[in-house]
Design a protein around this motif. Structure first.
Motif, mmCIF file in Angstrom:
data_model
loop_
_atom_site.group_PDB
_atom_site.id
_atom_site.type_symbol
_atom_site.label_atom_id
_atom_site.label_comp_id
_atom_site.label_asym_id
_atom_site.label_seq_id
_atom_site.Cartn_x
_atom_site.Cartn_y
_atom_site.Cartn_z
ATOM 1 N N ASP A 76 -1.893 -12.503 -3.697
ATOM 2 C CA ASP A 76 -0.821 -12.938 -4.921
ATOM 3 C C ASP A 76 0.354 -11.943 -4.938
ATOM 4 O OD1 ASP A 76 -1.884 -10.787 -5.842
ATOM 5 O OD2 ASP A 76 -2.899 -11.667 -7.496
ATOM 6 N N GLY A 77 0.620 -10.682 -4.185
ATOM 7 C CA GLY A 77 1.812 -9.970 -4.390
ATOM 8 C C GLY A 77 1.483 -8.911 -5.265
ATOM 9 N N THR A 78 0.436 -8.792 -6.046
ATOM 10 C CA THR A 78 -0.071 -7.606 -6.846
ATOM 11 C C THR A 78 -0.254 -6.329 -5.996
ATOM 12 O OG1 THR A 78 -2.123 -8.258 -7.188
ATOM 13 C CG2 THR A 78 -0.958 -8.762 -8.846
ATOM 14 N N LEU A 79 0.291 -5.183 -6.433
ATOM 15 C CA LEU A 79 -0.257 -3.912 -5.789
ATOM 16 C C LEU A 79 -1.667 -3.666 -5.726
ATOM 17 C CD1 LEU A 79 1.137 -1.256 -4.310
ATOM 18 C CD2 LEU A 79 1.056 -0.366 -6.492
ATOM 19 N N ALA A 80 -2.151 -3.369 -4.534
ATOM 20 C CA ALA A 80 -3.614 -3.204 -4.664
ATOM 21 C C ALA A 80 -3.985 -1.841 -4.406
ATOM 22 C CB ALA A 80 -4.063 -4.132 -3.098
ATOM 23 N N TYR A 81 -3.144 -0.924 -3.775
ATOM 24 C CA TYR A 81 -3.474 0.410 -3.368
ATOM 25 C C TYR A 81 -2.030 1.029 -2.936
ATOM 26 C CZ TYR A 81 -4.896 4.149 0.191
ATOM 27 O OH TYR A 81 -5.258 5.092 1.012
ATOM 28 N N ALA A 82 -1.972 2.258 -3.510
ATOM 29 C CA ALA A 82 -1.086 3.281 -2.888
ATOM 30 C C ALA A 82 -1.625 4.490 -2.308
ATOM 31 C CB ALA A 82 -0.344 3.746 -4.243
ATOM 32 N N ARG A 83 -0.972 5.116 -1.537
ATOM 33 C CA ARG A 83 -1.211 6.134 -0.696
ATOM 34 C C ARG A 83 0.060 7.172 -0.862
ATOM 35 N NH1 ARG A 83 -4.368 8.323 3.968
ATOM 36 N NH2 ARG A 83 -3.156 10.160 4.930
ATOM 37 N N ILE A 84 -0.088 8.176 -1.545
ATOM 38 C CA ILE A 84 0.927 9.196 -1.954
ATOM 39 C C ILE A 84 0.566 10.733 -1.230
ATOM 40 C CG2 ILE A 84 2.309 10.358 -3.952
ATOM 41 C CD1 ILE A 84 0.772 7.844 -5.748
ATOM 42 N N GLU A 85 1.835 10.901 -0.708
ATOM 43 C CA GLU A 85 1.404 12.431 0.129
ATOM 44 C C GLU A 85 2.851 13.495 -0.559
ATOM 45 O OE1 GLU A 85 0.791 12.499 4.342
ATOM 46 O OE2 GLU A 85 0.832 10.388 4.299
ATOM 47 N N LEU A 86 2.468 14.293 -1.024
ATOM 48 C CA LEU A 86 3.366 15.270 -1.612
ATOM 49 C C LEU A 86 3.143 16.537 -0.843
ATOM 50 C CD1 LEU A 86 5.757 16.121 -3.197
ATOM 51 C CD2 LEU A 86 4.441 16.508 -5.192
ATOM 52 N N GLY A 87 3.599 17.166 0.113
ATOM 53 C CA GLY A 87 3.162 18.331 0.896
ATOM 54 C C GLY A 87 1.663 18.255 1.628
ATOM 55 N N ASP A 88 1.089 19.205 1.219
ATOM 56 C CA ASP A 88 -0.252 18.999 1.658
ATOM 57 C C ASP A 88 -1.113 18.098 0.845
ATOM 58 O OD1 ASP A 88 0.428 20.547 3.952
ATOM 59 O OD2 ASP A 88 -0.193 22.511 2.779
ATOM 60 N N GLU A 89 -0.664 17.578 -0.330
ATOM 61 C CA GLU A 89 -1.536 16.935 -1.346
ATOM 62 C C GLU A 89 -1.415 15.355 -0.958
ATOM 63 O OE1 GLU A 89 -1.269 17.316 -5.501
ATOM 64 O OE2 GLU A 89 -0.605 19.413 -5.284
ATOM 65 N N LEU A 90 -2.662 14.785 -1.033
ATOM 66 C CA LEU A 90 -2.946 13.474 -0.723
ATOM 67 C C LEU A 90 -3.520 12.888 -1.997
ATOM 68 C CD1 LEU A 90 -2.841 10.715 0.934
ATOM 69 C CD2 LEU A 90 -5.043 11.737 1.954
ATOM 70 N N THR A 91 -2.984 11.700 -2.468
ATOM 71 C CA THR A 91 -3.458 11.047 -3.589
ATOM 72 C C THR A 91 -3.807 9.368 -2.961
ATOM 73 O OG1 THR A 91 -2.803 12.668 -5.138
ATOM 74 C CG2 THR A 91 -3.533 10.308 -5.839
ATOM 75 N N GLU A 92 -4.959 8.812 -3.232
ATOM 76 C CA GLU A 92 -4.954 7.643 -2.870
ATOM 77 C C GLU A 92 -5.202 6.969 -4.359
ATOM 78 O OE1 GLU A 92 -7.899 7.770 0.113
ATOM 79 O OE2 GLU A 92 -6.511 7.745 1.508
ATOM 80 N N VAL A 93 -4.513 5.730 -4.425
ATOM 81 C CA VAL A 93 -4.824 4.964 -5.957
ATOM 82 C C VAL A 93 -5.214 3.682 -5.513
ATOM 83 C CG1 VAL A 93 -3.659 4.332 -8.063
ATOM 84 C CG2 VAL A 93 -2.947 6.637 -6.863
ATOM 85 N N ASP A 94 -6.294 3.014 -6.150
ATOM 86 C CA ASP A 94 -6.676 1.852 -6.160
ATOM 87 C C ASP A 94 -5.952 1.201 -7.327
ATOM 88 O OD1 ASP A 94 -8.225 1.552 -3.874
ATOM 89 O OD2 ASP A 94 -9.847 2.856 -4.611
#
Length: 97
Positions: free
Chosen positions: A69-87
């Motif tokens: 439906d076009g809504t955001l389901a997931y984001a993967r964010i990398e900042l240097g060595d930090e990884l954040t996964e967001v549902d």
């Protein structure tokens, strides 16, 4: 990814994901810039990746996945060595654990 697939921007606005890129740049303008954002879009035209380029290196990266439906389901964010996964919930808002 080929350079032709990228769109370039000076900055973004807001704090919600996906980032809203503003102030488009032409590829020819990048030579005079130390910092800019390069962006790819998925086949539906939605922002797929955002990379903050600093002195030619990726400093920050966002990768997005969407529901049908076009809504955001997931984001993967990398900042240097930090990884954040967001549902994200059905409205596209991050789910806080």
């Amino acid at each position: 990814m080929s350079e032709a697939a990228y769109k370039y921007f000076l900055t973004y606005s807001g704090v919600r994901m996906p980032l809203k890129l503003v102030e488009p740049l032409e590829a020819a303008e990048l030579g005079n810039r130390n910092t800019y954002f390069r962006v790819t879009h998925d086949p539906a035209g939605r922002v797929a990746t955002v990379e903050k380029m600093v002195y030619g290196e990726v400093e920050l990266s966002h990768q997005y996945a969407y529901r049908d439906d076009g809504t955001l389901a997931y984001a993967r964010i990398e900042l240097g060595d930090e990884l954040t996964e967001v549902d994200c919930d059905e409205t596209g808002a991050p789910i806080r654990s």
